[in-house]
Design a protein around this motif. Structure first.
Motif, PDB file in Angstrom:
ATOM      1  N   ARG A   1      -2.303  10.795  -3.822  1.00 38.68           N
ATOM      2  CA  ARG A   1      -2.505   9.481  -4.325  1.00 38.68           C
ATOM      3  C   ARG A   1      -2.214  10.392  -5.781  1.00 38.68           C
ATOM      4  O   ARG A   1      -2.418   9.255  -6.932  1.00 38.68           O
TER       5      ARG A   1
ATOM      6  N   PHE B   1       0.828  -0.985  -0.262  1.00 38.45           N
ATOM      7  CA  PHE B   1      -0.196   0.112  -0.056  1.00 38.45           C
ATOM      8  C   PHE B   1       1.060   1.229   0.115  1.00 38.45           C
ATOM      9  O   PHE B   1       2.105   1.720   1.269  1.00 38.45           O
TER      10      PHE B   1
ATOM     11  N   SER C   1     -10.276   4.072  -2.267  1.00 34.92           N
ATOM     12  CA  SER C   1      -9.306   4.267  -0.838  1.00 34.92           C
ATOM     13  C   SER C   1      -9.710   5.909  -0.344  1.00 34.92           C
ATOM     14  O   SER C   1     -10.302   6.731  -1.076  1.00 34.92           O
TER      15      SER C   1
ATOM     16  N   ARG D   1      -6.637   4.507   4.347  1.00 38.19           N
ATOM     17  CA  ARG D   1      -7.516   3.122   4.524  1.00 38.19           C
ATOM     18  C   ARG D   1      -7.841   2.628   2.877  1.00 38.19           C
ATOM     19  O   ARG D   1      -8.222   3.719   1.679  1.00 38.19           O
ATOM     20  N   ALA D   2      -8.475   1.255   2.876  1.00 35.14           N
ATOM     21  CA  ALA D   2      -9.290   0.508   1.237  1.00 35.14           C
ATOM     22  C   ALA D   2      -9.952  -0.268   1.296  1.00 35.14           C
ATOM     23  O   ALA D   2      -9.975  -1.194   2.712  1.00 35.14           O
ATOM     24  N   TYR D   3     -11.099  -0.206   0.494  1.00 36.26           N
ATOM     25  CA  TYR D   3     -11.784  -0.277   0.465  1.00 36.26           C
ATOM     26  C   TYR D   3     -11.796  -1.619  -0.943  1.00 36.26           C
ATOM     27  O   TYR D   3     -12.444  -1.011  -1.551  1.00 36.26           O
ATOM     28  N   GLU D   4     -12.196  -2.763  -0.361  1.00 40.04           N
ATOM     29  CA  GLU D   4     -12.852  -3.642  -1.808  1.00 40.04           C
ATOM     30  C   GLU D   4     -14.587  -3.872  -1.744  1.00 40.04           C
ATOM     31  O   GLU D   4     -14.127  -4.810  -1.218  1.00 40.04           O
TER      32      GLU D   4
ATOM     33  N   TRP E   1      -7.001   9.223   1.235  1.00 41.43           N
ATOM     34  CA  TRP E   1      -5.792   9.306   1.323  1.00 41.43           C
ATOM     35  C   TRP E   1      -5.521  10.799   2.103  1.00 41.43           C
ATOM     36  O   TRP E   1      -6.642  11.459   2.477  1.00 41.43           O
TER      37      TRP E   1
ATOM     38  N   MET F   1      -2.002   6.766   1.620  1.00 40.21           N
ATOM     39  CA  MET F   1      -3.167   5.777   2.162  1.00 40.21           C
ATOM     40  C   MET F   1      -3.671   4.535   3.115  1.00 40.21           C
ATOM     41  O   MET F   1      -2.974   5.015   3.999  1.00 40.21           O
TER      42      MET F   1
END
Length: 100
Positions: free
Chosen positions: A62, A32, A54, A38-41, A56, A36
């Motif tokens: 970013r 990562f 995501s 946090r990130a979510y899928e 930032w 960044m």
């Protein structure tokens, strides 16, 4: 930036039929990037659409990632599985939900 402000990049991709597993391998970054937070899928129930979210620390972080060689290679790896892509970069804040 205000205390509760966040920078959020949201990308929605429609996938080739049956490509969810292969896309998932190509999409996941090896590491990562700096900035960044946090990130979510998120996948649709039928697996035909994926949303990446995501958060930032700044627009500059970013942008640096978006223009990096790592992201360029990642996009090349994903390309065979993507039918359509839309993306947006937003400034927002988390809404506080009172405890019930």
């Amino acid at each position: 930036m205000e205390l509760d402000e966040a920078y959020v990049w949201i990308t929605t991709r429609k996938l080739e039929p049956g490509a969810r597993e292969q896309f998932g391998k190509a999409w996941r970054p090896g590491a990562f990037p700096p900035g960044m937070l946090r990130a979510y899928e998120l996948y649709s129930a039928d697996g035909k659409e994926v949303v990446g979210i995501s958060v930032w620390d700044s627009p500059e972080s970013r942008d640096a990632y978006r223009l990096s060689e790592v992201e360029t290679e990642r996009r090349k790896a994903m390309a065979p599985y993507v039918v359509e892509e839309t993306s947006g970069f937003y400034t927002g804040r988390e809404l506080r939900i009172p405890r019930r």
